[in-house]
Structures are given as structure tokens and as C-alpha cells.
Scaffold this active site. Structure first.
Site, PDB file in Angstrom:
ATOM      1  CG  ASP A 149      -0.521 -79.946  -0.360  1.00  0.00           C
ATOM      2  OD1 ASP A 149      -0.600 -80.700   0.629  1.00  0.00           O
ATOM      3  OD2 ASP A 149      -0.634 -80.347  -1.529  1.00  0.00           O
ATOM      4  CB  CYS A 150       2.320 -80.922   3.815  1.00  0.00           C
ATOM      5  SG  CYS A 150       3.632 -81.145   5.046  1.00  0.00           S
TER       6      CYS A 150
END
Length: 323
Positions: free
Chosen positions: A270-271
């Protein structure tokens, strides 16, 4: 464009960029030129800030791929977005707002036809292909069994692990049939978390036995059905790793996902600018740790300075033998 995809002939300076997927501001492809030519990123993630009509996005994608062709790697880009349907829909101009996963689960139950999910995701995928987008951060494979969860909700197919796995696998097949890489998320499961990893580091304190029966069940089904890619969760699971969130955990990525569950596809983080990582080890160090733990591609979605610093850290780690 390169006709073969062996990394053997690429210098470390290019390989270090290829394991990054980054975002940029606005709709002008010139804003991404440095990402493609100076960092040599392997992928670009689109947000609503980048997306206009289908024709505009198609032109943008073609321009970025043309830049990639003349980049140091010569490889095409993974062009990705979060087009789940429902509230998380990045491309909305001139396109249908597809139903959320939970709405589709209800429809498939009412119709007695789980294949409706595959058909909807196929149609959604065809729209993405028409825009030049080849990767979708969907479906959500989280089991939504905590009513206090602030971030999953209707993005999930429901609170039944078996049903979530069945419908999630259908969604992934629909996207694949359309020519889009489906990325199931968020491994090993964000649905029971009581907090949002965009803001803090959530903890899921379930036993290993419960995690096996609930959180892992949909991912196991999706892997068995051939899903091509997954995304990690920025969540701490003390029963699996007492110190590191899943994104940074070799015990979760290598021991559990790769070896025990047998996943051989592409693994995204994920970011890394989300607070669960950024306010902990930090985005830059977190990206290096995630790659060491076994992730294939790290997302740094927003800040140009952080993207450059992350690239330099990955390259330094590779040059020093740390990666």
C-alpha cells in the site's frame, strides 16, 4: 520497446526505479517525465486528480507509455488506479459509477448468480483498458466483520470469509478476462481493524487460529483461483509478527504468503506515505524494509521529494548488498 524482459542486462540504477510505482499531480504527462526518465519507475498510479474523460485518460496513458519506451529501461509501465466501484472510484468522468463490492454481493445473492460479479468487473475492466490502464487495485478481499472499521465497510463483499473469497476470485477473473491485472487487497486482512492505516498503525489482535479462519480464507481462495497480484496491509498482527506491520514483515510476506500459501504473483505495498508507515519507520526506510521483507513493488504516491529520496535509498541498499 524491449522485446524481452530479463533484468540481467539492466544496471542497478534502473532496477532500483523499476520496483517503484509513483503518482504525480495534475493531468499533464510532463509532470511524470522525471519519474520515468530520472527515477525509471516501473509504474504510475492514477488518482482522481489525473483523470478526465476516457479520451483524455487514453491520451495521457499513451504519452506516458511513449516516454517509457525511450526511458533507460525501455519497459512499458504498469498504469494503475483504485477502481473498486462504490466510494473508491477514481475514474468517474463520463463513465458509470459501478456498485460497491457489498452491493454486488447483495445483488448476486438476490439473483442467485455469483457470476454477476465477474461480469461487472469484466465491464469495469474493459473501461480501464480503453483508458490505457492495465492494473487495478481491486478487488478488496478484506472480511468486513468489525462495524467500527472506519475504512473498509461497503468496499468489502461482506462478513462471511467463504463468500468474500468466492466473489473476490470472481472479480479478479473478470478483470483478467478484460486484460487488467487484478490486485487483491489488503493482505492479510484489514477488515477487523478498528482504525484507518491512512492515519495510524492499526492492530488486529486476533489469534493465529482466528486469522487463519477469517482473514486468510479469502486470500487463500483467490490465490488458488490464480489471482495475479496482491497488496499488503499497513497493519500489525501480533499473532504473526509482534514487531512489524505486514508490509514490513518477512514472517508475513515470505513465510506465510509466499511459502505457506504458495503465492507466486506480484506483491505491491500500500502507499508508503500513509501515516501507518510514514509516522513509524518513515516512508524512505519503510520502502527499503518492505523490499527486504519480500515485496516486489513499493508505492510512493504523492510527494516528489519523498519519491526521489526513496529511489536513492533503494539504490544505495542495492549497491551495498542490503537488497
Amino acid at each position: 520497446m524491449r522485446s524481452e524482459f530479463s533484468t540481467g542486462g539492466l544496471p542497478l540504477s534502473v532496477k532500483a526505479g523499476q520496483v517503484m510505482m509513483c503518482g504525480f499531480m495534475g493531468k499533464d504527462p510532463a509532470a511524470a517525465k522525471a519519474l520515468i526518465h530520472d527515477i525509471g519507475v516501473g509504474g504510475i498510479i492514477y488518482f482522481s486528480r489525473n483523470l478526465g474523460s476516457e479520451a483524455e485518460v487514453r491520451t495521457l496513458s499513451a504519452s506516458l507509455q511513449s516516454d517509457a519506451e525511450s526511458s533507460p529501461s525501455g519497459w512499458p509501465l504498469l498504469l494503475a488506479t483504485d477502481q473498486e466501484g462504490g466510494p473508491v472510484s477514481r475514474h468517474t468522468k463520463g463513465t458509470p459509477r459501478w456498485p460497491s463490492a457489498m452491493a454486488l454481493a447483495a445483488a448476486s445473492t438476490g439473483l442467485g448468480d455469483p457470476d454477476v460479479v465477474r461480469r461487472v468487473y469484466f465491464a469495469l475492466g474493459r473501461e480501464l483498458v480503453a483508458c490505457g490502464i492495465n492494473t487495478n487495485f481491486a478487488p478488496v478481499l478484506d472480511v468486513n466483520d468489525n462495524p467500527r472499521n472506519p475504512v473498509i465497510g461497503v468496499r468489502s463483499f461482506g462478513d462471511d470469509p467463504r463468500r468474500v473469497g468466492q466473489l473476490g476470485a470472481m472479480a479478479a477473473k473478470g478483470l483478467a478476462e478484460a486484460g487488467v491485472l487484478a490486485v487483491g487487497k489488503h493482505f492479510p486482512g484489514h477488515g477487523n481493524a478498528g482504525e484507518d492505516s491512512h492515519a495510524v498503525l492499526p492492530v488486529v489482535s486476533r489469534t493465529a487460529e482466528v486469522l487463519e479462519q477469517v482473514e486468510l480464507a479469502p486470500f487463500r481462495t483467490a490465490i488458488k483461483e490464480g489471482i495475479g497480484a496482491l497488496m499488503t496491509a499497513h497493519v500489525l498482527y501480533p499473532a504473526l509478527d509482534t514487531a512489524r506491520p505486514a508490509t514490513l514483515s518477512g514472517a508475513i510476506i515470505n513465510d506465510l504468503l509466499r511459502h505457506r500459501l504458495g503465492f507466486r504473483g506480484l506483491l505491491f505495498t500500500d502507499c508508503m506515505e500513509m501515516s501507518a508507515i510514514a509516522k513509524g519507520v518513515g516512508t524512505v526506510e519503510g520502502a527499503v524494509q518492505a523490499l527486504k521483507a519480500g515485496a516486489d513493488m513499493v508505492l510512493v504516491s504523492h510527494s516528489e521529494g519523498v519519491q526521489v529520496a526513496t529511489y536513492k535509498a533503494i539504490l544505495n541498499a542495492a549497491q551495498s548488498g542490503g537488497l
